[in-house]
Design a protein around this motif. Structure first.
Motif, PDB file in Angstrom:
ATOM      1  N   GLU A 106     -51.236  45.403  47.398  1.00 39.30           N
ATOM      2  CA  GLU A 106     -51.560  46.009  48.493  1.00 39.30           C
ATOM      3  C   GLU A 106     -50.920  47.472  48.720  1.00 39.30           C
ATOM      4  OE1 GLU A 106     -51.566  43.647  51.694  1.00 39.30           O
ATOM      5  OE2 GLU A 106     -53.172  42.207  50.988  1.00 39.30           O
ATOM      6  N   THR A 107     -49.632  47.303  48.457  1.00 43.67           N
ATOM      7  CA  THR A 107     -48.535  48.359  48.968  1.00 43.67           C
ATOM      8  C   THR A 107     -48.555  49.485  47.798  1.00 43.67           C
ATOM      9  OG1 THR A 107     -47.133  46.999  50.154  1.00 43.67           O
ATOM     10  CG2 THR A 107     -46.370  49.059  49.495  1.00 43.67           C
ATOM     11  N   LEU A 108     -48.478  49.036  46.473  1.00 47.81           N
ATOM     12  CA  LEU A 108     -48.638  50.186  45.539  1.00 47.81           C
ATOM     13  C   LEU A 108     -49.760  50.404  44.787  1.00 47.81           C
ATOM     14  CD1 LEU A 108     -44.943  48.695  43.779  1.00 47.81           C
ATOM     15  CD2 LEU A 108     -45.199  50.524  45.579  1.00 47.81           C
ATOM     16  N   LEU A 114     -40.925  45.172  31.780  1.00 51.18           N
ATOM     17  CA  LEU A 114     -42.527  45.513  31.696  1.00 51.18           C
ATOM     18  C   LEU A 114     -43.301  44.321  31.826  1.00 51.18           C
ATOM     19  CD1 LEU A 114     -42.318  47.771  28.489  1.00 51.18           C
ATOM     20  CD2 LEU A 114     -43.066  48.459  30.654  1.00 51.18           C
ATOM     21  N   PHE A 115     -42.699  43.258  31.151  1.00 50.01           N
ATOM     22  CA  PHE A 115     -43.451  42.026  31.105  1.00 50.01           C
ATOM     23  C   PHE A 115     -43.843  41.431  32.738  1.00 50.01           C
ATOM     24  CE2 PHE A 115     -42.853  41.631  26.607  1.00 50.01           C
ATOM     25  CZ  PHE A 115     -43.753  41.550  26.101  1.00 50.01           C
ATOM     26  N   LEU A 116     -42.605  41.562  33.268  1.00 48.66           N
ATOM     27  CA  LEU A 116     -42.804  41.039  34.634  1.00 48.66           C
ATOM     28  C   LEU A 116     -43.650  41.890  35.618  1.00 48.66           C
ATOM     29  CD1 LEU A 116     -38.978  40.605  35.380  1.00 48.66           C
ATOM     30  CD2 LEU A 116     -40.623  38.801  35.343  1.00 48.66           C
ATOM     31  N   LEU A 117     -43.845  43.565  35.251  1.00 43.70           N
ATOM     32  CA  LEU A 117     -44.934  44.274  36.010  1.00 43.70           C
ATOM     33  C   LEU A 117     -46.086  43.717  35.592  1.00 43.70           C
ATOM     34  CD1 LEU A 117     -42.862  47.452  35.582  1.00 43.70           C
ATOM     35  CD2 LEU A 117     -43.308  46.398  37.781  1.00 43.70           C
ATOM     36  N   MET A 118     -46.303  43.456  34.032  1.00 50.88           N
ATOM     37  CA  MET A 118     -47.685  43.176  33.750  1.00 50.88           C
ATOM     38  C   MET A 118     -48.259  41.822  34.692  1.00 50.88           C
ATOM     39  SD  MET A 118     -47.394  43.731  29.627  1.00 50.88           S
ATOM     40  CE  MET A 118     -46.513  44.965  28.964  1.00 50.88           C
ATOM     41  N   GLY A 139     -49.728  52.540  41.386  1.00 42.80           N
ATOM     42  CA  GLY A 139     -48.211  52.273  41.724  1.00 42.80           C
ATOM     43  C   GLY A 139     -47.581  51.468  40.328  1.00 42.80           C
ATOM     44  N   ILE A 140     -48.232  50.545  40.176  1.00 44.01           N
ATOM     45  CA  ILE A 140     -47.561  49.469  39.401  1.00 44.01           C
ATOM     46  C   ILE A 140     -47.594  50.133  37.739  1.00 44.01           C
ATOM     47  CG2 ILE A 140     -47.823  46.921  37.973  1.00 44.01           C
ATOM     48  CD1 ILE A 140     -48.900  46.161  40.419  1.00 44.01           C
ATOM     49  N   GLU A 141     -48.644  50.890  37.570  1.00 49.14           N
ATOM     50  CA  GLU A 141     -48.810  51.508  36.099  1.00 49.14           C
ATOM     51  C   GLU A 141     -47.591  52.646  36.040  1.00 49.14           C
ATOM     52  OE1 GLU A 141     -52.235  52.905  34.589  1.00 49.14           O
ATOM     53  OE2 GLU A 141     -53.544  50.821  34.968  1.00 49.14           O
ATOM     54  N   SER A 142     -47.180  53.195  37.425  1.00 50.28           N
ATOM     55  CA  SER A 142     -46.085  54.287  37.394  1.00 50.28           C
ATOM     56  C   SER A 142     -44.938  53.648  37.176  1.00 50.28           C
ATOM     57  CB  SER A 142     -46.245  54.930  38.579  1.00 50.28           C
ATOM     58  OG  SER A 142     -45.062  55.743  38.867  1.00 50.28           O
ATOM     59  N   LEU A 143     -44.776  52.498  37.773  1.00 48.78           N
ATOM     60  CA  LEU A 143     -43.373  51.722  37.483  1.00 48.78           C
ATOM     61  C   LEU A 143     -43.124  51.236  35.748  1.00 48.78           C
ATOM     62  CD1 LEU A 143     -42.954  49.213  40.293  1.00 48.78           C
ATOM     63  CD2 LEU A 143     -42.040  51.607  40.100  1.00 48.78           C
ATOM     64  N   ILE A 144     -44.355  51.050  35.351  1.00 52.80           N
ATOM     65  CA  ILE A 144     -44.262  50.777  33.715  1.00 52.80           C
ATOM     66  C   ILE A 144     -44.146  51.891  32.807  1.00 52.80           C
ATOM     67  CG2 ILE A 144     -45.939  50.155  31.665  1.00 52.80           C
ATOM     68  CD1 ILE A 144     -47.360  48.268  33.598  1.00 52.80           C
ATOM     69  N   LEU A 163     -39.156  49.991  44.879  1.00 49.78           N
ATOM     70  CA  LEU A 163     -39.443  51.409  44.405  1.00 49.78           C
ATOM     71  C   LEU A 163     -38.331  52.190  44.240  1.00 49.78           C
ATOM     72  CD1 LEU A 163     -42.403  52.347  46.978  1.00 49.78           C
ATOM     73  CD2 LEU A 163     -42.661  51.998  44.532  1.00 49.78           C
ATOM     74  N   THR A 164     -37.262  51.865  44.740  1.00 45.50           N
ATOM     75  CA  THR A 164     -35.811  52.540  44.723  1.00 45.50           C
ATOM     76  C   THR A 164     -35.025  51.907  43.804  1.00 45.50           C
ATOM     77  OG1 THR A 164     -35.166  51.626  46.912  1.00 45.50           O
ATOM     78  CG2 THR A 164     -36.332  53.791  47.102  1.00 45.50           C
ATOM     79  N   ALA A 165     -35.196  50.535  43.858  1.00 45.84           N
ATOM     80  CA  ALA A 165     -34.269  49.761  42.803  1.00 45.84           C
ATOM     81  C   ALA A 165     -34.287  50.059  41.304  1.00 45.84           C
ATOM     82  CB  ALA A 165     -34.329  48.413  42.932  1.00 45.84           C
ATOM     83  N   TRP A 166     -33.436  49.837  40.585  1.00 50.37           N
ATOM     84  CA  TRP A 166     -33.358  50.074  39.094  1.00 50.37           C
ATOM     85  C   TRP A 166     -32.527  48.927  38.517  1.00 50.37           C
ATOM     86  CZ3 TRP A 166     -36.692  52.490  36.173  1.00 50.37           C
ATOM     87  CH2 TRP A 166     -36.272  52.656  34.542  1.00 50.37           C
ATOM     88  N   GLY A 167     -32.795  48.676  37.132  1.00 56.29           N
ATOM     89  CA  GLY A 167     -31.986  47.830  36.129  1.00 56.29           C
ATOM     90  C   GLY A 167     -32.059  46.612  36.542  1.00 56.29           C
ATOM     91  N   THR A 168     -31.008  45.687  36.828  1.00 56.82           N
ATOM     92  CA  THR A 168     -30.807  44.307  37.169  1.00 56.82           C
ATOM     93  C   THR A 168     -31.530  44.098  38.453  1.00 56.82           C
ATOM     94  OG1 THR A 168     -28.810  44.285  35.838  1.00 56.82           O
ATOM     95  CG2 THR A 168     -29.188  42.511  37.574  1.00 56.82           C
ATOM     96  N   THR A 169     -31.195  45.049  39.525  1.00 58.72           N
ATOM     97  CA  THR A 169     -31.893  44.893  40.738  1.00 58.72           C
ATOM     98  C   THR A 169     -33.397  44.906  40.941  1.00 58.72           C
ATOM     99  OG1 THR A 169     -29.855  46.006  41.765  1.00 58.72           O
ATOM    100  CG2 THR A 169     -31.858  45.459  43.285  1.00 58.72           C
ATOM    101  N   ARG A 170     -33.941  45.606  39.920  1.00 58.83           N
ATOM    102  CA  ARG A 170     -35.450  45.660  39.906  1.00 58.83           C
ATOM    103  C   ARG A 170     -35.863  44.510  39.273  1.00 58.83           C
ATOM    104  NH1 ARG A 170     -38.846  50.862  37.232  1.00 58.83           N
ATOM    105  NH2 ARG A 170     -38.349  51.356  39.440  1.00 58.83           N
ATOM    106  N   ARG A 171     -35.227  43.850  38.302  1.00 61.94           N
ATOM    107  CA  ARG A 171     -35.653  42.740  37.580  1.00 61.94           C
ATOM    108  C   ARG A 171     -35.589  41.857  38.413  1.00 61.94           C
ATOM    109  NH1 ARG A 171     -31.902  40.883  32.666  1.00 61.94           N
ATOM    110  NH2 ARG A 171     -30.674  40.496  34.467  1.00 61.94           N
TER     111      ARG A 171
END
Length: 734
Positions: free
Chosen positions: A508-510, A567-571, A514-519, A480-488
Motif C-alpha cells: 500500500e505504501t510503496l 533481493l529474495f526478501l523483496l521478491m 517502489g519495491i522494484e526501485s528497492l530491487i 526506505l532509508t535503511a541499508w545493509g543489515t538493517t534493511r534485511r
C-alpha cells in the motif's frame, strides 16, 4: 500433441504437393523447401533460440508453436490464405519450431520430476507414448479417409477437386483443434509445473490469507471432536487459537470436562486471553474435581475475572500457607484486584511474605501473581531488589510485572534486558505486552548506531511482534532509508507480521514500483561489488599472497550474499513466498540440477523488468559476465586497485562494517593513500573494529596525524580501541 500434429501436417503437406504440383516439380520443390527450411533452422538455433528462451521463458516458447499453428489454420479455413499456401506455411512453421525451440525446451519440462524416476518416465514417453500416439494418429487418418470416401462420394472413380478440397479443409480443422489442445496442455502443465518444482525443493507453509477462515474454523471444530489422540487435539486447539482467538471459550468450554489435564491447561490458557462470562459455569464445574496447582490457578483466574459478583469467601481457603504457592499467589492477586479494603490488606501482606521468602518458588510465584494485580501499592518497594534477584526466573518474572502494571519508571529495565541472552526473550515478551507504548523506546534503541547489530535487530523484531498499525507503518517508513543489515532485518520482520499485514502495508505504501526501485538499488550495489572484485584481483606480477586482499575479497563475497538475500526478501512481497523460498533452497544446493530447478522456478514466477539480469547473476557466471549483465544499471569503468579502493570508501554508507575495515587494512599493507575525509569520517564510525583499522592505517601512512587524533580517542567506548590507543601513545612517546 506434437506427434499427432507432425503426422497430420505431413499427410496434408504431401497431399497438397501431389494435388498442386506435377510429378517433375515435386522433387525440385522438396529440395528447395528443405534448403530454405534448413537455413532458417540454423539461424534460429544460433541467434534466436537461446535469447528467446532467456527473455520470454520456457512456457511462452512452448506455447508459441500451437499458437502459430492454430492461427495459420484459422486464416486458411476463413479463406485469407489458399489451402496450398496455408498447408505449406503450417509445415514450414511446424518443422522450424519443432527442431529448434521445442527441442530446446523439451528436456526442461522433465526437470521437476525426482531424479530417481526421471529416466524411467522419459523412457516411457520416448518408447511408449510417442510411438503409441503416432500409431493411433495413422489409424485415425486412414479411418477418416475411408469414412469420407464411403459416405460422401461413393461413386467417384477418380479424385474430384471439390472432394479433395473438402477433405483438406476437414484435416485443416483437425489441425486447428489439436493445436488448441496442445495450447491447453501447455497451460495446464504450467499450473502444475511450479507446484511440483516447489514440492521438489521441500518447501511449503500454510498462509491463513489464502484460506476461508469460516470453513477452516468449522473443519477445526469437527476435527477436534473426531481427534483420537491428545497430539491431534492439541494441534487443533493451537490452530484454532491462531485462526479465531476471540471464540475459543465458545468452542472449548463445552469440551473441558472430557479433556485430559494437558489439554485443559492449553485450553484455559487460550480462553483466558478473551474470558467470556457466558461460559463461566462450564469452567467453574472443574473446581469440583482434583486439579494440579497450575490448572487450579487458571480456573480460579477465569472464574474471578468473569463473575459479576464473586464470592470472596470462596478464595479464603486458597490463602492458607499449606496451599501450593502458585494457587496461593493467584488467589492473593485476585483478592487484591477485586476485594474490599480489609481483604486487599491481607492479600498485600501475603504477597509481601512470598516476595521476601528465601525459597525461590515462593518468590517466583509471588512475582507472577503481581502481574494480575491492578494496584501494587506498597509492594512497589520490592521491585528493585527483585530485579537484582539471584534467580534468573525471578528476574524474568519481574520484567513481565513491569509490563503488566505499566511501571514507566522501570521501562529502562526492559531495554537492559534485551542486552543479555538470558533475559532477552522475557524482555521482548514484556515489551510486546506494552504494545504501542513501547514503540518510542524501541525505536530509540534500534536506531542507536553504537548498539550491537544483534541487539538492534532484536529491537526491530520486537516492534514487528507488537504488530499494531503504528508499528507496521513505522517499519515501512524506515525501510526506505535503511541499508545493509538493517534493511534485511526490517524485511524479515515485515514478512513475519501476522496475517501478512506487513506485506500489505508495504504494497500500500510503496506499491509495486517502489519495491522494484528497492530491487534496482540492490542490483546497483551488486554491480559495484562485482566491479570491485574485478579490479581488486591484485595482478601485480609478484605472485605473492596478500592476506589483506583475500580478506577484502571474502568480505565482498559476503556482502554479495547479503544483497542477494535482500533481493529474495523483496521478491516475497510481490510473489508467492513458497515459490521464492523454494527457489532459494534450490539455488543454495551444490548440484547443477538443483540450481537449474531454482532458476526455472524464478523464471516462471517473477515478471520484473530486471528478470533477465537477476537470473544471469544467480546462474553462477564469471564475475566479468555479471558486470556486463549489470552494465545497463551501472556502467563499468576499469580502475586500478588503489582507485577502486578509494571509490569503495566513498560508498561507505552502503558497505558492511567489516568490508570497510578490510579496505583500511589493505590500504595499510599496500601503502595506498586515502583522502583525509575518508579517514576522519571512519574514525567516528560506530563500530569499534573499523576505528581500530583506521588507527592501524594512520600508524603506517601518517604518524603525524596519528599523534593528533590519539588523545581524542583515549576514552573510546570500545575497550579494545581504548587499549590500542594507550599502546600507540606509549610507543610514540618512547
Amino acid at each position: 500433441m506434437v506427434q499427432i500434429l507432425s503426422l497430420l501436417l505431413d499427410f496434408q503437406y504431401l497431399s497438397q504437393l501431389e494435388q498442386g504440383l506435377s510429378v517433375e516439380n515435386i522433387a525440385d520443390f522438396l529440395a528447395l523447401f528443405s534448403a530454405i527450411l534448413g537455413v532458417f533452422e540454423l539461424i534460429t538455433q544460433w541467434f534466436v533460440s537461446g535469447r528467446a528462451i532467456e527473455r520470454l521463458g520456457v512456457f511462452v516458447i512452448t506455447a508459441l508453436p500451437p499458437l502459430l499453428l492454430a492461427g495459420l489454420s484459422a486464416l486458411t479455413l476463413t479463406g485469407v490464405l489458399s489451402l496450398f499456401v496455408g498447408v505449406i506455411g503450417l509445415k514450414f512453421v511446424d518443422e522450424l519450431l519443432r527442431y529448434t525451440l521445442v527441442a530446446s525446451t523439451a528436456p526442461v519440462l522433465f526437470q521437476p520430476i525426482p531424479e530417481t524416476s526421471r529416466n524411467r518416465i522419459q523412457s516411457m514417453v520416448r518408447g511408449i507414448a510417442e510411438p503409441l500416439s503416432a500409431g493411433l494418429t495413422g489409424a485415425a487418418l486412414l479411418g477418416t479417409i475411408w469414412l469420407f470416401q464411403r459416405f460422401t462420394s461413393p461413386d467417384l472413380t477418380g479424385p474430384d477437386p471439390t472432394f479433395v478440397r473438402i477433405q483438406g479443409l476437414i484435416f485443416l480443422l483437425y489441425t486447428a483443434i489439436f493445436s488448441l489442445l496442445w495450447l491447453l496442455t501447455v497451460l495446464k502443465l504450467r499450473s502444475k509445473y511450479l507446484e511440483v518444482l516447489v514440492l521438489g525443493s521441500d518447501r511449503g507453509q500454510l498462509s491463513l490469507s489464502q484460506v476461508d477462515l469460516t470453513v477452516l474454523r468449522r473443519n477445526l471444530v469437527e476435527a477436534l471432536s473426531r481427534a483420537a489422540t491428545d497430539e491431534e487435539k492439541s494441534s487443533c486447539i493451537e490452530l484454532l487459537t491462531e485462526v479465531d482467538p476471540t471464540r475459543t471459550s465458545e468452542i472449548l468450554s463445552p469440551l473441558l470436562s472430557t479433556m485430559s489435564t494437558p489439554l485443559q491447561r492449553q485450553s484455559l490458557e487460550a480462553m483466558l486471553n478473551y474470558p467470556d462470562p457466558a461460559y463461566l459455569d462450564q469452567v467453574r464445574s472443574l473446581l469440583d474435581s482434583s486439579l494440579p496447582p497450575d490448572l487450579l490457578a487458571k480456573v480460579l483466574r477465569y472464574v474471578w475475572l468473569t463473575a459479576a459478583e464473586p464470592d470472596h469467601h470462596q478464595l479464603t481457603p486458597y490463602l492458607l500457607p499449606e496451599v501450593d504457592p502458585e494457587v496461593r499467589g493467584t488467589a492473593a492477586a485476585l483478592m487484591l484486584r477485586r476485594g474490599n479494603p480489609r481483604q486487599k490488606a491481607e492479600a498485600t501482606d501475603l504477597l509481601r511474605r512470598m516476595l521476601t521468602s528465601k525459597q525461590e518458588r515462593e518468590r517466583l510465584m509471588g512475582c507472577r501473581a503481581l502481574s494480575d494485580a491492578v494496584y501494587l501499592q506498597s509492594l512497589r518497594l520490592y521491585i528493585h531488589p527483585l530485579l537484582q534477584d539471584e534467580s534468573l526466573r525471578v528476574r524474568c518474572a519481574m520484567l513481565d510485572v513491569i509490563a503488566a502494571t505499566h511501571l514507566e519508571e522501570y521501562y529502562s529495565a526492559l531495554l537492559r534486558g534485551l542486552h543479555y541472552k538470558s533475559t532477552r526473550e522475557a524482555a521482548g515478551q514484556a515489551l510486546v505486552r506494552l504494545g504501542s507504548e513501547a514503540i518510542p523506546l524501541l525505536i530509540e534503541f534500534a536506531e542507536d548506531p553504537y548498539k550491537p547489530d544483534g541487539i538492534r535487530a532484536q529491537a526491530w523484531l520486537t516492534i514487528g511482534q507488537i504488530a499494531s498499525p503504528d508499528a507496521v507503518d513505522l517499519l515501512v517508513s524506515r525501510l526506505l532509508t535503511a541499508w545493509g543489515t538493517t534493511r534485511r532485518t526490517l524485511l524479515r520482520v515485515l514478512l513475519r507480521v501476522p496475517r501478512e499485514a506487513g506485506i500489505e502495508a508495504v504494497l500500500e505504501t510503496l506499491g509495486r514500483r517502489g519495491i522494484e526501485s528497492l530491487i534496482a538499488q540492490e542490483l546497483q550495489f551488486l554491480a559495484h561489488l562485482y566491479a570491485s572484485l574485478l579490479d581488486l584481483r591484485m595482478d601485480d606480477g609478484r605472485n605473492e599472497p596478500n592476506e589483506e586482499a583475500d580478506l577484502l575479497r571474502r568480505s565482498l563475497h559476503d556482502a554479495e550474499a547479503d544483497a542477494i538475500e535482500r533481493l529474495f526478501l523483496l521478491m516475497r512481497f510481490l510473489y508467492d513466498s513458497n515459490k521464492i523460498q523454494a527457489a532459494v533452497f534450490s539455488l543454495q544446493a551444490e548440484s547443477r540440477d538443483s540450481v537449474a530447478r531454482g532458476l526455472e522456478i524464478l523464471d516462471n514466477t517473477i515478471d520484473l523488468s530486471s528478470k533477465a539480469v537477476i537470473l544471469n547473476i544467480l546462474d553462477r557466471q564469471p564475475i566479468a559476465e555479471k558486470v556486463q549483465n549489470l552494465s545497463d544499471l551501472v556502467e563499468y569503468h576499469p580502475m586500478s586497485p588503489n582507485q577502486r579502493l578509494r571509490y569503495l570508501l566513498d560508498l561507505r554508507h552502503f558497505l558492511p562494517a567489516w568490508t570497510l575495515a578490510c579496505c583500511f587494512h589493505l590500504a595499510r599493507s599496500m601503502r595506498w593513500s586515502l583522502t583525509a575525509e575518508q579517514i576522519l569520517v571512519c574514525l567516528r564510525y560506530p563500530t569499534g573494529f573499523v576505528r581500530e583499522a583506521v588507527l592501524a592505517y594512520l600508524r603506517v601512512a601518517s604518524p603525524k596525524t596519528l599523534r593528533e587524533v590519539l588523545p581524542r580517542l583515549r576514552h573510546d567506548p570500545d575497550r579494545l580501541v581504548a587499549l590500542q590507543v594507550e599502546q600507540m601513545m606509549a610507543e610514540l612517546k618512547s
